[in-house]
Enzyme design. Sequence first.
Site, short mmCIF file in Angstrom:
data_model
loop_
_atom_site.label_atom_id
_atom_site.label_comp_id
_atom_site.label_asym_id
_atom_site.label_seq_id
_atom_site.Cartn_x
_atom_site.Cartn_y
_atom_site.Cartn_z
N GLN A 31 -26.74 -19.67 1.76
CA GLN A 31 -28.05 -19.34 1.20
C GLN A 31 -29.17 -20.06 1.95
O GLN A 31 -28.92 -20.95 2.74
CB GLN A 31 -28.09 -19.75 -0.29
CG GLN A 31 -27.77 -21.22 -0.51
CD GLN A 31 -27.15 -21.53 -1.86
OE1 GLN A 31 -27.34 -20.80 -2.82
NE2 GLN A 31 -26.40 -22.63 -1.95
N HIS A 62 -31.30 -30.53 -17.48
CA HIS A 62 -30.09 -31.35 -17.32
C HIS A 62 -29.69 -32.09 -18.60
O HIS A 62 -28.51 -32.25 -18.87
CB HIS A 62 -30.24 -32.29 -16.12
CG HIS A 62 -30.28 -31.54 -14.83
ND1 HIS A 62 -31.32 -31.63 -13.94
CD2 HIS A 62 -29.41 -30.63 -14.32
CE1 HIS A 62 -31.09 -30.81 -12.93
NE2 HIS A 62 -29.96 -30.19 -13.12
N ASP A 86 -27.07 -30.38 -6.94
CA ASP A 86 -28.20 -31.30 -6.95
C ASP A 86 -27.86 -32.59 -7.70
O ASP A 86 -28.57 -33.60 -7.58
CB ASP A 86 -29.43 -30.64 -7.59
CG ASP A 86 -29.10 -30.04 -8.96
OD1 ASP A 86 -28.93 -30.82 -9.92
OD2 ASP A 86 -29.02 -28.80 -9.07
N GLY A 138 -16.28 -22.03 -7.05
CA GLY A 138 -15.87 -22.36 -8.42
C GLY A 138 -14.93 -21.33 -9.01
O GLY A 138 -14.02 -21.65 -9.78
N ASP A 155 -23.29 -24.80 -14.04
CA ASP A 155 -24.67 -25.06 -13.64
C ASP A 155 -24.97 -24.20 -12.43
O ASP A 155 -25.13 -24.70 -11.31
CB ASP A 155 -24.81 -26.56 -13.32
CG ASP A 155 -26.24 -26.96 -13.02
OD1 ASP A 155 -27.14 -26.11 -13.14
OD2 ASP A 155 -26.46 -28.12 -12.62
N PRO A 162 -24.73 -16.11 -4.09
CA PRO A 162 -23.46 -16.85 -4.18
C PRO A 162 -23.04 -17.16 -5.62
O PRO A 162 -21.86 -17.43 -5.87
CB PRO A 162 -23.72 -18.14 -3.40
CG PRO A 162 -25.15 -18.16 -3.02
CD PRO A 162 -25.73 -16.83 -3.30
N1 AG3 Z 1 -29.78 -23.48 -12.03
C1 AG3 Z 1 -30.38 -22.39 -12.75
C2 AG3 Z 1 -31.66 -21.98 -12.21
C3 AG3 Z 1 -32.14 -20.66 -12.67
C4 AG3 Z 1 -33.56 -20.52 -12.31
N2 AG3 Z 1 -33.91 -19.20 -12.01
C5 AG3 Z 1 -35.03 -18.85 -11.37
N3 AG3 Z 1 -35.91 -19.73 -11.00
N4 AG3 Z 1 -35.22 -17.60 -11.12
C6 AG3 Z 1 -30.47 -24.68 -11.89
C7 AG3 Z 1 -29.70 -25.74 -11.22
C8 AG3 Z 1 -30.15 -27.08 -11.64
N5 AG3 Z 1 -29.10 -28.03 -11.58
#
Ligand code: AG3
Length: 283
Positions: A31, A62, A86, A138, A155, A162
């Site tokens: 990505q 979080h 992250d 995963g 998460d 991906p």
């Molecule tokens: N993961 C989900 C983010 C979704 C946000 N979507 C968007 N901005 N279109 C976040 C990972 C943080 N650990």
Amino acid sequence: MELWFTENHTESVRFSIKIKEHLVSEQSEFQKIDILESEELGRILVLDGFVMLTEKDEYIYHEMITHVPMSVNPEIKRVLVIGGGDGGAVRELCRFKGVEHIDLVEIDRRVVELCREYLPFTAGSLGDERVHIHYEDGLKFVRRRENEYDLIIVDSTDPFGPGEGLFTKEFYGNCCKALNERGILVNQHESTFYDEYAHAMKRAHERIKSFFPIALVYQAHIPTYPSGQWLFGFASKKLHPVNDQNAEWWVAQGLRTRYYNRFVHSGCFALPNNVRDVLAGRI
Ligand code: AG3
């Protein structure tokens, strides 16, 4: 000259943030990774053009993806985090003394490396001795696991690119198998305000429900995500997120949080009609 980052929340709605410095711009094997320094929101992680987190509000996401399940089962010791390179969810998990082992499965090694370098506020606990990082898909990782985890946290990114495999029936079925009897699955569950997201959210919820007798949705206010109204899924074989909430135990841990608390815990499962109607198929 002014520099602005824009995420398209839909084809016709945009969200823009004024940027001080473009710190990272890299195409990894999986990505496009961008890390930005902004005026108002601090550092920002962007994957394929979508905001994953900002320094100013990442704590909401979080804390909510971690403290909600942790408060339901104080016996949680073995945790699997899928995605989350992250380190934000791992940081919150590491605050609980009872957690003994965390497997973090992140498909993209570069996300972890760059977050370690540029986002120490989330990645700071990735070096904890309880954390074991696996650079792997995963979807494949959970296929090989059985009856091993007390908690799985998904998460993921959005279900485009991906992260797509992490919203499939096969994946949820394997998560169910990888969890023990008292196991809990929590996933980031998109939102219902915009149609494209609502569709993904509804489909994911139906798939999860087909494996877990208890499958509920809870919400949090995350200002930098599309619509600001964001959802999480809580699924389990035995434990109910509200009836089995162990507020006394959580308070006794003495953890200072900035969003989650014992009242938010039960309140976040009270869903407004714009979410209930989508879940019930009325919209
Ligand atoms: N993961 C989900 C983010 C979704 C946000 N979507 C968007 N901005 N279109 C976040 C990972 C943080 N650990």
